[in-house]
Design an enzyme around this catalytic site. Structure first.
Site, short mmCIF file in Angstrom:
data_model
loop_
_atom_site.label_atom_id
_atom_site.label_comp_id
_atom_site.label_asym_id
_atom_site.label_seq_id
_atom_site.Cartn_x
_atom_site.Cartn_y
_atom_site.Cartn_z
N LYS A 15 0.84 -1.21 0.00
CA LYS A 15 0.00 0.00 0.00
C LYS A 15 0.87 1.26 0.00
CE LYS A 15 -2.14 -1.26 3.81
NZ LYS A 15 -1.45 -2.55 4.05
N ARG A 90 -9.54 0.23 9.12
CA ARG A 90 -9.13 -1.16 9.32
C ARG A 90 -10.18 -1.94 10.10
NH1 ARG A 90 -3.10 -0.19 9.00
NH2 ARG A 90 -2.08 -2.16 9.37
N ARG A 124 11.48 -5.71 4.81
CA ARG A 124 11.19 -4.27 4.58
C ARG A 124 12.20 -3.38 5.32
NH1 ARG A 124 5.24 -2.05 5.35
NH2 ARG A 124 5.37 -3.24 7.30
N ARG A 152 11.54 -1.42 10.89
CA ARG A 152 10.51 -1.17 11.90
C ARG A 152 10.55 -2.23 12.99
NH1 ARG A 152 5.10 -0.21 8.55
NH2 ARG A 152 4.31 -1.44 10.30
N ARG A 163 -0.22 -9.61 13.37
CA ARG A 163 -0.79 -8.58 12.49
C ARG A 163 -1.67 -9.20 11.42
NH1 ARG A 163 4.64 -5.65 11.11
NH2 ARG A 163 3.40 -4.43 9.64
P1 ADP Z 1 2.18 -1.84 3.20
O1 ADP Z 1 2.18 -0.34 3.17
O2 ADP Z 1 0.96 -2.43 2.56
O3 ADP Z 1 2.39 -2.38 4.59
P2 ADP Z 1 4.76 -1.67 1.81
O4 ADP Z 1 4.47 -0.79 0.65
O5 ADP Z 1 5.49 -1.07 2.95
O6 ADP Z 1 3.39 -2.37 2.34
O7 ADP Z 1 5.55 -2.95 1.27
C1 ADP Z 1 6.00 -3.98 2.14
C2 ADP Z 1 7.36 -4.49 1.65
O8 ADP Z 1 7.18 -5.22 0.44
C3 ADP Z 1 8.38 -3.40 1.34
O9 ADP Z 1 9.65 -3.86 1.71
C4 ADP Z 1 8.26 -3.22 -0.18
O10 ADP Z 1 9.50 -2.78 -0.75
C5 ADP Z 1 7.92 -4.62 -0.64
N1 ADP Z 1 7.02 -4.65 -1.80
C6 ADP Z 1 6.01 -3.79 -2.09
N2 ADP Z 1 5.38 -4.16 -3.23
C7 ADP Z 1 6.02 -5.29 -3.67
C8 ADP Z 1 5.86 -6.16 -4.80
N3 ADP Z 1 4.89 -5.94 -5.71
N4 ADP Z 1 6.71 -7.20 -4.91
C9 ADP Z 1 7.66 -7.45 -4.00
N5 ADP Z 1 7.88 -6.66 -2.92
C10 ADP Z 1 7.07 -5.60 -2.75
P1 ADP Z 2 1.31 -2.33 7.88
O1 ADP Z 2 0.68 -1.87 6.61
O2 ADP Z 2 2.64 -2.98 7.67
O3 ADP Z 2 0.37 -3.14 8.74
P2 ADP Z 2 0.94 0.24 9.21
O4 ADP Z 2 2.02 1.23 9.21
O5 ADP Z 2 -0.27 0.51 8.41
O6 ADP Z 2 1.65 -1.11 8.80
O7 ADP Z 2 0.47 -0.04 10.71
C1 ADP Z 2 1.38 -0.33 11.74
C2 ADP Z 2 0.62 -0.57 13.04
O8 ADP Z 2 -0.06 0.65 13.43
C3 ADP Z 2 -0.50 -1.61 12.97
O9 ADP Z 2 -0.02 -2.93 13.21
C4 ADP Z 2 -1.44 -1.14 14.08
O10 ADP Z 2 -0.94 -1.48 15.36
C5 ADP Z 2 -1.34 0.38 13.95
N1 ADP Z 2 -2.37 0.96 13.03
C6 ADP Z 2 -2.13 1.63 11.86
N2 ADP Z 2 -3.28 2.02 11.30
C7 ADP Z 2 -4.27 1.59 12.12
C8 ADP Z 2 -5.69 1.66 12.08
N3 ADP Z 2 -6.34 2.27 11.06
N4 ADP Z 2 -6.39 1.08 13.08
C9 ADP Z 2 -5.78 0.47 14.11
N5 ADP Z 2 -4.45 0.35 14.21
C10 ADP Z 2 -3.69 0.91 13.23
#
Ligand code: ADP
Ligand code: ADP
Length: 207
Positions: A15, A90, A124, A152, A163
């Site tokens: 995302k 979420r 990541r 992270r 998660r």
């Molecule tokens: P989110 O915001 O949904 O948690 P991220 O954009 O941070 O996800 O992506 C999670 C990890 O996966 C990052 O290390 C990113 O570089 C990698 N990633 C994102 N899209 C892809 C993809 N299409 N293929 C492989 N790795 C990806």
């Molecule tokens: P990822 O896409 O890898 O799950 P985020 O950065 O979106 O990571 O979220 C990291 C953490 O922050 C989540 O595991 C949760 O604890 C908290 N969080 C983020 N957004 C929300 C939300 N909309 N509602 C509840 N918890 C959240």
């Protein structure tokens, strides 16, 4: 495009990575609750202190905290034509609260199987200077900045399991909710970053 866009999907689906494609196409600002919470944690605000335990345990932060953050963010001037939500809503209560304060016109769901999620999350890395997201194998950073990348605290194999559980129990049902409203667009997120980016831009163009 009128209204706000929601980027929906499991943790690590891509995302944050794909958000820049949509920001560039629509000019809407990215609103990431994860980034907002991490910034509150690092500034050691009361809200940050409360959120920290949930985040480190891989649990969702309570709805009341999240909804308060979003209500405040949406009063800012750059949000007047809608925003791009990343990682919000979420839960069903978060989505209901959102529907009372703003119009959501499109929800883009990035689908990735759980087995791929673990590899994506554990590898990541983030550049603290630019906020850019990298991956040790799938999207390596340029050699000259590798030394400053951070991981992270919640990006461990152990936390990712809880998660994913939170995602399946509390977040995934929201996809069905948005689907029943006729605004859900589903994208296969298992391809390369470029392939997924192409599918995301096609989804935006069709709107
Ligand atoms: P989110 O915001 O949904 O948690 P991220 O954009 O941070 O996800 O992506 C999670 C990890 O996966 C990052 O290390 C990113 O570089 C990698 N990633 C994102 N899209 C892809 C993809 N299409 N293929 C492989 N790795 C990806
Ligand atoms: P990822 O896409 O890898 O799950 P985020 O950065 O979106 O990571 O979220 C990291 C953490 O922050 C989540 O595991 C949760 O604890 C908290 N969080 C983020 N957004 C929300 C939300 N909309 N509602 C509840 N918890 C959240």
């Amino acid at each position: 495009m009128e209204g706000s866009i929601v980027l929906f999907g499991p943790p690590g689906a891509g995302k944050g990575t794909q958000a820049s494609v949509i920001v560039e196409m629509t000019g809407k600002p990215q609103v990431s609750t994860g980034d907002m919470l991490r910034s509150a944690v690092s500034m050691e605000t009361d809200l940050g202190k409360e959120a920290k335990t949930f985040m480190e345990a891989g649990k969702l932060v309570p709805d009341s905290i999240i909804i308060g953050l979003i209500e405040k963010r949406l009063t800012e001037e750059d949000a007047s034509d809608g925003v791009l939500f990343d990682g919000f809503p979420r839960t069903i209560p978060q989505a209901e609260a959102l529907s009372r304060i703003t119009l959501v016109s499109t929800v883009i769901s990035i689908e990735v199987p759980d087995d791929d999620i673990v590899d994506r999350i554990v590898g990541r890395r983030m550049d603290p200077e630019t906020g850019e997201i990298y991956h040790v194998s799938f999207n390596p950073a340029p050699a000259e900045i590798v030394g400053r990348l951070v991981q992270r605290k919640d990006d461990t194999e152990e936390t990712v399991r809880s998660r994913l559980e939170a995602y399946h129990d509390q977040t995934k049902p929201l996809g069905d909710w948005y689907s029943s409203l006729g605004i859900l667009v589903t994208i296969d997120g298992s391809g390369s970053i470029e392939e997924v980016g192409k599918a995301v831009s096609e989804a935006i163009n069709q709107k």
